[in-house]
Write a protein that holds these residues in place. Structure first.
Motif, PDB file in Angstrom:
ATOM      1  N   ASP A  51     -48.047  60.469  25.418  1.00  0.00           N
ATOM      2  CA  ASP A  51     -47.558  59.855  24.184  1.00  0.00           C
ATOM      3  C   ASP A  51     -47.653  60.838  23.019  1.00  0.00           C
ATOM      4  OD1 ASP A  51     -47.036  57.543  25.579  1.00  0.00           O
ATOM      5  OD2 ASP A  51     -48.742  56.422  24.752  1.00  0.00           O
ATOM      6  N   GLU A  87     -43.964  63.673  29.528  1.00  0.00           N
ATOM      7  CA  GLU A  87     -44.851  63.927  30.667  1.00  0.00           C
ATOM      8  C   GLU A  87     -44.948  65.432  30.937  1.00  0.00           C
ATOM      9  OE1 GLU A  87     -46.593  61.624  32.036  1.00  0.00           O
ATOM     10  OE2 GLU A  87     -45.571  59.822  31.360  1.00  0.00           O
ATOM     11  N   SER A  97     -52.079  57.487  29.355  1.00  0.00           N
ATOM     12  CA  SER A  97     -50.876  57.606  28.524  1.00  0.00           C
ATOM     13  C   SER A  97     -51.125  58.373  27.221  1.00  0.00           C
ATOM     14  CB  SER A  97     -50.338  56.221  28.183  1.00  0.00           C
ATOM     15  OG  SER A  97     -51.287  55.503  27.401  1.00  0.00           O
ATOM     16  N   THR A 142     -55.230  64.054  32.084  1.00  0.00           N
ATOM     17  CA  THR A 142     -54.320  62.913  32.068  1.00  0.00           C
ATOM     18  C   THR A 142     -54.377  62.141  33.375  1.00  0.00           C
ATOM     19  OG1 THR A 142     -52.874  63.925  30.451  1.00  0.00           O
ATOM     20  CG2 THR A 142     -51.885  62.251  31.859  1.00  0.00           C
TER      21      THR A 142
END
Length: 155
Positions: free
Chosen positions: A53, A58, A49, A42
């Protein structure tokens, strides 16, 4: 095995990595451009994102979920001989993901081989490299699944 099969294998790179670190009993595996560490991927890929997502949060918010879903953090469970194929210029899943998996498998005494293709991005697209990748997968399967001898099938 055709180019379409290599495409399917590429799309399932993460799932193959996850499967070999969750289940025993596979004779062989091939991880093509696979995400192995969700947190590192990431922070270094071209769509930062995507995973937050998908996991609806997060990594600092849902740490346990991210850890559970990262193959690298479950590498101690792996025993499947694994072929890793990765493009050197992959920005979607940086090649370091493949190196992490290879290192973890080696440290756990799992037979593994990694091939990095120069100038290739996410997946293997140049015809000469597709042919090479397909031949390597076939040799890996011949050796580990069908138990046919092939001198260059294993590292």
């Amino acid at each position: 095995v055709s180019g379409a099969h290599l495409q399917a294998a590429r799309d399932g790179g993460y799932l193959v990595g996850r499967a070999i670190t969750q289940e025993k009993g596979f004779s062989a595996a091939a991880v093509v451009s696979g995400i192995t560490n969700l947190i590192c991927n990431t922070g270094t890929n071209d769509i930062p994102s995507y995973t937050p997502d998908y996991l609806e949060g997060e990594f600092w918010e849902k740490r346990r979920l991210w850890e559970d879903r990262s193959p690298i953090l479950n590498a101690q469970n792996a025993s499947t001989p694994t072929l890793i194929l990765h493009g050197n210029d992959d920005r979607r899943v940086p090649v370091t993901q493949g190196h992490e998996l290879r290192t973890a498998l080696k440290r756990n005494n799992v037979r593994t081989q990694m091939v990095v293709y120069p100038r290739e991005r996410h997946g293997i697209e140049a015809p000469k490299f597709q042919c090479d990748a397909l031949n390597r997968v076939l040799k890996w399967i011949d050796y580990h699944v069908l138990q046919r001898q092939s001198a260059d099938a294993v590292e």
